[in-house]
Design a protein around this motif. Sequence first.
Motif, PDB file in Angstrom:
ATOM      1  N   LEU A 178       9.978   6.511  20.280  1.00 49.17           N
ATOM      2  CA  LEU A 178       9.243   6.110  19.072  1.00 49.17           C
ATOM      3  C   LEU A 178       9.815   6.808  17.850  1.00 49.17           C
ATOM      4  CD1 LEU A 178       5.506   6.165  20.201  1.00 49.17           C
ATOM      5  CD2 LEU A 178       6.940   4.164  19.726  1.00 49.17           C
ATOM      6  N   PRO A 179      10.073   6.055  16.783  1.00 54.31           N
ATOM      7  CA  PRO A 179      10.587   6.661  15.561  1.00 54.31           C
ATOM      8  C   PRO A 179       9.438   7.163  14.702  1.00 54.31           C
ATOM      9  CG  PRO A 179      10.405   4.311  15.258  1.00 54.31           C
ATOM     10  CD  PRO A 179       9.921   4.612  16.662  1.00 54.31           C
ATOM     11  N   ALA A 180       9.683   8.228  13.952  1.00 49.71           N
ATOM     12  CA  ALA A 180       8.657   8.720  13.027  1.00 49.71           C
ATOM     13  C   ALA A 180       8.933   8.138  11.643  1.00 49.71           C
ATOM     14  CB  ALA A 180       8.655  10.243  13.011  1.00 49.71           C
ATOM     15  N   THR A 181       8.783   6.821  11.515  1.00 46.07           N
ATOM     16  CA  THR A 181       9.157   6.135  10.270  1.00 46.07           C
ATOM     17  C   THR A 181       7.957   5.812   9.380  1.00 46.07           C
ATOM     18  OG1 THR A 181       9.093   4.025  11.481  1.00 46.07           O
ATOM     19  CG2 THR A 181      11.249   5.046  11.207  1.00 46.07           C
ATOM     20  N   PHE A 182       6.772   6.285   9.733  1.00 47.44           N
ATOM     21  CA  PHE A 182       5.553   5.910   9.006  1.00 47.44           C
ATOM     22  C   PHE A 182       5.638   6.278   7.524  1.00 47.44           C
ATOM     23  CE2 PHE A 182       1.149   6.747   7.577  1.00 47.44           C
ATOM     24  CZ  PHE A 182       0.552   5.545   7.893  1.00 47.44           C
ATOM     25  N   SER A 183       6.146   7.483   7.232  1.00 48.62           N
ATOM     26  CA  SER A 183       6.155   7.974   5.848  1.00 48.62           C
ATOM     27  C   SER A 183       7.450   7.671   5.103  1.00 48.62           C
ATOM     28  CB  SER A 183       5.915   9.483   5.836  1.00 48.62           C
ATOM     29  OG  SER A 183       4.692   9.763   6.484  1.00 48.62           O
ATOM     30  N   ASP A 184       8.395   7.015   5.752  1.00 40.97           N
ATOM     31  CA  ASP A 184       9.665   6.706   5.100  1.00 40.97           C
ATOM     32  C   ASP A 184       9.441   5.841   3.868  1.00 40.97           C
ATOM     33  OD1 ASP A 184      10.754   7.983   7.252  1.00 40.97           O
ATOM     34  OD2 ASP A 184      11.939   6.286   7.967  1.00 40.97           O
ATOM     35  N   ALA A 185      10.271   6.050   2.857  1.00 45.68           N
ATOM     36  CA  ALA A 185      10.211   5.200   1.671  1.00 45.68           C
ATOM     37  C   ALA A 185      10.868   3.857   1.972  1.00 45.68           C
ATOM     38  CB  ALA A 185      10.918   5.879   0.507  1.00 45.68           C
ATOM     39  N   ARG A 186      10.247   2.789   1.498  1.00 43.73           N
ATOM     40  CA  ARG A 186      10.842   1.451   1.572  1.00 43.73           C
ATOM     41  C   ARG A 186      10.772   0.903   0.146  1.00 43.73           C
ATOM     42  NH1 ARG A 186      12.068   2.952   5.949  1.00 43.73           N
ATOM     43  NH2 ARG A 186      12.032   1.810   7.923  1.00 43.73           N
ATOM     44  N   GLY A 187      11.830   1.107  -0.616  1.00 40.74           N
ATOM     45  CA  GLY A 187      11.760   0.728  -2.025  1.00 40.74           C
ATOM     46  C   GLY A 187      10.755   1.631  -2.717  1.00 40.74           C
TER      47      GLY A 187
END
Length: 154
Positions: free
Chosen positions: A28-37
């Motif tokens: 599982l990646p910890a991508t919840f808080s990543d910026a998307r634009g």
Amino acid sequence: SAAHAGAVDTLQGRDLEIPVEGVGAGGLPATFSDARGSHAHEALDIMAPRNTPVRAVDDGRIQKLFTSKPGGFTIYQFDPTETFSYYYAHLDRYADGLREGQTVRRGDVIGYVGSSGNASPDAPHLHFSIFRLTPERQWWKGEPINPYPVLHDN
């Protein structure tokens, strides 16, 4: 917030299944808080080969099958208490016969990993998120809950 912590506790008690067949908690990646634009991602991008089965994380009901430019083929599933919505996006296709209003059980195949919508064709994945619904229970809105700490190996 206390309400958010309570929602996480509730979901941790549900034994939610990782929605992509063959992916363990270590994948599982910890991508919840990543910026998307200009906004936070508020979802997990679970990488997997195209056509890998996507399974319902919980019992519940298929609330909405929706196609959008960003999400491609998407599924909104409500939990049995209609407190939470589980959102599955970038699917290649839905499971045969899947329809709105259908009751599903945790582990049922509901779709297949793809790269529909704005996903890169070279990087098929499931975009998965959880929302705590508002009292109006609108399928498209709610408070995002990080799925990372509440998903378990199936």
